[in-house]
Design a protein around this motif. Structure first.
Motif, PDB file in Angstrom:
ATOM      1  N   ALA A 106       0.828  -1.207   0.000  1.00  0.00           N
ATOM      2  CA  ALA A 106       0.000   0.000   0.000  1.00  0.00           C
ATOM      3  C   ALA A 106       0.862   1.257   0.000  1.00  0.00           C
ATOM      4  CB  ALA A 106      -0.926  -0.002   1.212  1.00  0.00           C
ATOM      5  N   ALA A 107       1.974   1.227   0.731  1.00  0.00           N
ATOM      6  CA  ALA A 107       2.859   2.395   0.769  1.00  0.00           C
ATOM      7  C   ALA A 107       3.477   2.638  -0.601  1.00  0.00           C
ATOM      8  CB  ALA A 107       3.956   2.188   1.809  1.00  0.00           C
ATOM      9  N   GLY A 108       3.930   1.551  -1.249  1.00  0.00           N
ATOM     10  CA  GLY A 108       4.487   1.696  -2.587  1.00  0.00           C
ATOM     11  C   GLY A 108       3.469   2.262  -3.552  1.00  0.00           C
ATOM     12  N   ALA A 109       2.231   1.781  -3.466  1.00  0.00           N
ATOM     13  CA  ALA A 109       1.169   2.272  -4.355  1.00  0.00           C
ATOM     14  C   ALA A 109       0.870   3.740  -4.099  1.00  0.00           C
ATOM     15  CB  ALA A 109      -0.089   1.434  -4.159  1.00  0.00           C
ATOM     16  N   GLY A 131      14.300 -10.246   8.355  1.00  0.00           N
ATOM     17  CA  GLY A 131      12.858 -10.427   8.305  1.00  0.00           C
ATOM     18  C   GLY A 131      12.108  -9.260   7.702  1.00  0.00           C
ATOM     19  N   THR A 132      12.756  -8.497   6.834  1.00  0.00           N
ATOM     20  CA  THR A 132      12.152  -7.311   6.253  1.00  0.00           C
ATOM     21  C   THR A 132      12.252  -7.324   4.730  1.00  0.00           C
ATOM     22  OG1 THR A 132      14.262  -6.151   6.580  1.00  0.00           O
ATOM     23  CG2 THR A 132      12.558  -5.812   8.253  1.00  0.00           C
ATOM     24  N   ALA A 133      11.481  -6.446   4.117  1.00  0.00           N
ATOM     25  CA  ALA A 133      11.561  -6.222   2.671  1.00  0.00           C
ATOM     26  C   ALA A 133      11.448  -4.713   2.451  1.00  0.00           C
ATOM     27  CB  ALA A 133      10.440  -6.959   1.945  1.00  0.00           C
ATOM     28  N   ASN A 134      11.864  -4.269   1.264  1.00  0.00           N
ATOM     29  CA  ASN A 134      11.785  -2.835   1.018  1.00  0.00           C
ATOM     30  C   ASN A 134      11.395  -2.512  -0.416  1.00  0.00           C
ATOM     31  OD1 ASN A 134      14.074  -3.043  -0.595  1.00  0.00           O
ATOM     32  ND2 ASN A 134      15.402  -1.875   0.751  1.00  0.00           N
ATOM     33  N   ARG A 135      11.016  -1.260  -0.593  1.00  0.00           N
ATOM     34  CA  ARG A 135      10.891  -0.638  -1.902  1.00  0.00           C
ATOM     35  C   ARG A 135      11.532   0.737  -1.759  1.00  0.00           C
ATOM     36  NH1 ARG A 135       5.170  -1.041  -4.769  1.00  0.00           N
ATOM     37  NH2 ARG A 135       6.552  -0.719  -6.575  1.00  0.00           N
ATOM     38  N   CYS A 136      12.171   1.222  -2.811  1.00  0.00           N
ATOM     39  CA  CYS A 136      12.941   2.454  -2.700  1.00  0.00           C
ATOM     40  C   CYS A 136      12.524   3.490  -3.739  1.00  0.00           C
ATOM     41  CB  CYS A 136      14.433   2.160  -2.857  1.00  0.00           C
ATOM     42  SG  CYS A 136      15.094   1.073  -1.584  1.00  0.00           S
ATOM     43  N   ILE A 137      12.659   4.752  -3.348  1.00  0.00           N
ATOM     44  CA  ILE A 137      12.471   5.886  -4.249  1.00  0.00           C
ATOM     45  C   ILE A 137      13.855   6.501  -4.416  1.00  0.00           C
ATOM     46  CG2 ILE A 137      11.415   8.156  -4.552  1.00  0.00           C
ATOM     47  CD1 ILE A 137       9.812   5.682  -2.160  1.00  0.00           C
ATOM     48  N   MET A 138      14.474   6.250  -5.556  1.00  0.00           N
ATOM     49  CA  MET A 138      15.846   6.669  -5.778  1.00  0.00           C
ATOM     50  C   MET A 138      15.906   8.141  -6.184  1.00  0.00           C
ATOM     51  SD  MET A 138      17.222   3.875  -4.961  1.00  0.00           S
ATOM     52  CE  MET A 138      18.895   4.542  -5.153  1.00  0.00           C
ATOM     53  N   LEU A 139      16.866   8.856  -5.607  1.00  0.00           N
ATOM     54  CA  LEU A 139      17.071  10.274  -5.886  1.00  0.00           C
ATOM     55  C   LEU A 139      18.550  10.508  -6.186  1.00  0.00           C
ATOM     56  CD1 LEU A 139      14.974  11.487  -2.837  1.00  0.00           C
ATOM     57  CD2 LEU A 139      14.231  11.606  -5.227  1.00  0.00           C
ATOM     58  N   LEU A 198      11.271   2.549   1.848  1.00  0.00           N
ATOM     59  CA  LEU A 198      10.071   2.057   2.509  1.00  0.00           C
ATOM     60  C   LEU A 198      10.380   0.644   2.976  1.00  0.00           C
ATOM     61  CD1 LEU A 198       7.425   3.130  -0.186  1.00  0.00           C
ATOM     62  CD2 LEU A 198       8.255   4.459   1.772  1.00  0.00           C
ATOM     63  N   ILE A 199      10.290   0.405   4.263  1.00  0.00           N
ATOM     64  CA  ILE A 199      10.652  -0.907   4.797  1.00  0.00           C
ATOM     65  C   ILE A 199       9.459  -1.519   5.525  1.00  0.00           C
ATOM     66  CG2 ILE A 199      11.616   0.008   6.964  1.00  0.00           C
ATOM     67  CD1 ILE A 199      13.801  -2.183   6.710  1.00  0.00           C
ATOM     68  N   GLY A 200       9.177  -2.782   5.219  1.00  0.00           N
ATOM     69  CA  GLY A 200       8.069  -3.480   5.831  1.00  0.00           C
ATOM     70  C   GLY A 200       8.524  -4.779   6.473  1.00  0.00           C
ATOM     71  N   ILE A 201       7.715  -5.291   7.365  1.00  0.00           N
ATOM     72  CA  ILE A 201       8.028  -6.521   8.082  1.00  0.00           C
ATOM     73  C   ILE A 201       7.465  -7.717   7.322  1.00  0.00           C
ATOM     74  CG2 ILE A 201       7.847  -7.731  10.279  1.00  0.00           C
ATOM     75  CD1 ILE A 201       9.353  -5.028  10.389  1.00  0.00           C
ATOM     76  N   VAL A 202       8.309  -8.702   7.059  1.00  0.00           N
ATOM     77  CA  VAL A 202       7.876  -9.953   6.441  1.00  0.00           C
ATOM     78  C   VAL A 202       7.626 -11.002   7.527  1.00  0.00           C
ATOM     79  CG1 VAL A 202       8.520 -11.817   4.857  1.00  0.00           C
ATOM     80  CG2 VAL A 202       9.140  -9.443   4.326  1.00  0.00           C
ATOM     81  N   VAL A 203       8.616 -11.177   8.397  1.00  0.00           N
ATOM     82  CA  VAL A 203       8.522 -12.081   9.536  1.00  0.00           C
ATOM     83  C   VAL A 203       9.117 -11.371  10.744  1.00  0.00           C
ATOM     84  CG1 VAL A 203       9.246 -14.302  10.507  1.00  0.00           C
ATOM     85  CG2 VAL A 203       8.750 -14.121   8.063  1.00  0.00           C
ATOM     86  N   CYS A 256       2.544   6.418   5.781  1.00  0.00           N
ATOM     87  CA  CYS A 256       3.927   6.289   6.262  1.00  0.00           C
ATOM     88  C   CYS A 256       4.280   7.289   7.359  1.00  0.00           C
ATOM     89  CB  CYS A 256       4.909   6.441   5.103  1.00  0.00           C
ATOM     90  SG  CYS A 256       5.004   8.114   4.422  1.00  0.00           S
ATOM     91  N   GLY A 257       3.326   8.135   7.744  1.00  0.00           N
ATOM     92  CA  GLY A 257       3.570   9.071   8.830  1.00  0.00           C
ATOM     93  C   GLY A 257       4.357  10.306   8.456  1.00  0.00           C
TER      94      GLY A 257
END
Length: 216
Positions: free
Chosen positions: A19-22, A42-50, A57-62, A207-208
């Motif tokens: 949802a954050a990526g979207a 135990g995490t995964a991410n998506r990034c906005i490169m500059l 953006l980091i989320g919890i997988v386990v 994301c606050g």
């Protein structure tokens, strides 16, 4: 009080990575595909490169002991969970922190796989007691060319580079200030980017943090 910090990337822990990526994509940002860190992380991410930095953006997988700080930050309401400071020499950075009396962990090497190959980096985690409310670290990238690819810098909304960061309690980061870098000051969690088209994006629900793009 305004500081300048050698920011490599800003970390936004999120409860729902998809949802954050979207939400960032809807705001006109190009967001990298999901990549997973190690099982221990135990995490995964998506990034906005500059240009010269990025937003992670980091989320919890386990749930694991290693991601407890991110889980606590998410439970507290998201926001800027951490800052990574850039270095080209992790050993020298470690010595510099020791000379300042900053408590740290030993340097650790990490990698993560992407569709374009393995990304390799070494980090020094700073003791959370040194930066209350934030998880900060020093990062040396060993495969920058695989992360900062030209096509990932072409954001539809015209964003180009990180100009400033606002966050509560910014003064505790004064020990890490440098003569150059990104402007950091006290305030509500927000990122200011430079680009070609001004815009404001209120992403606090996801994301606050608020994101503002200003013209260069």
């Amino acid at each position: 009080m305004m500081l300048r910090l050698p920011i490599d990337h800003v970390v936004l822990p999120v409860a729902d990575l998809a949802a954050a990526g979207a939400a960032f994509e809807a705001a006109g940002f190009l967001v990298t595909p999901v990549t997973r860190h190690s099982a221990a992380m135990g995490t995964a991410n998506r990034c906005i490169m500059l240009d010269g930095s990025y937003i992670e953006l980091i989320g919890i997988v386990v749930e694991t002991p290693a991601n407890l700080p991110w889980r606590r930050r998410i439970a507290a309401g998201h926001g800027i969970g951490g800052l990574a400071f850039s270095t080209g020499d992790i050993a020298e950075a470690s010595r510099h922190l020791q000379e300042k009396g900053v408590r740290t962990e030993a340097p650790r090497h990490f990698s993560r796989m992407t569709d374009d190959g393995e990304l390799s980096f070494t980090v020094i985690r700073i003791d959370p007691g040194e930066t209350p409310g934030r998880q900060c670290l020093v990062c040396q990238h060993h495969t920058r060319e695989r992360l900062w690819r030209d096509e990932l810098l072409l954001h539809p909304n015209g964003a180009r580079s990180l100009d400033a960061v606002a966050l509560p309690g910014a003064a505790v980061l004064a020990r890490f200030a440098d003569e150059s870098g990104v402007a950091v000051q006290a305030g509500d969690d927000a990122l200011v980017l430079r680009g070609t088209r001004p815009a404001r994006h209120d992403l606090r629900a996801i994301c606050g943090a608020q994101i503002e793009v200003i013209c260069a």
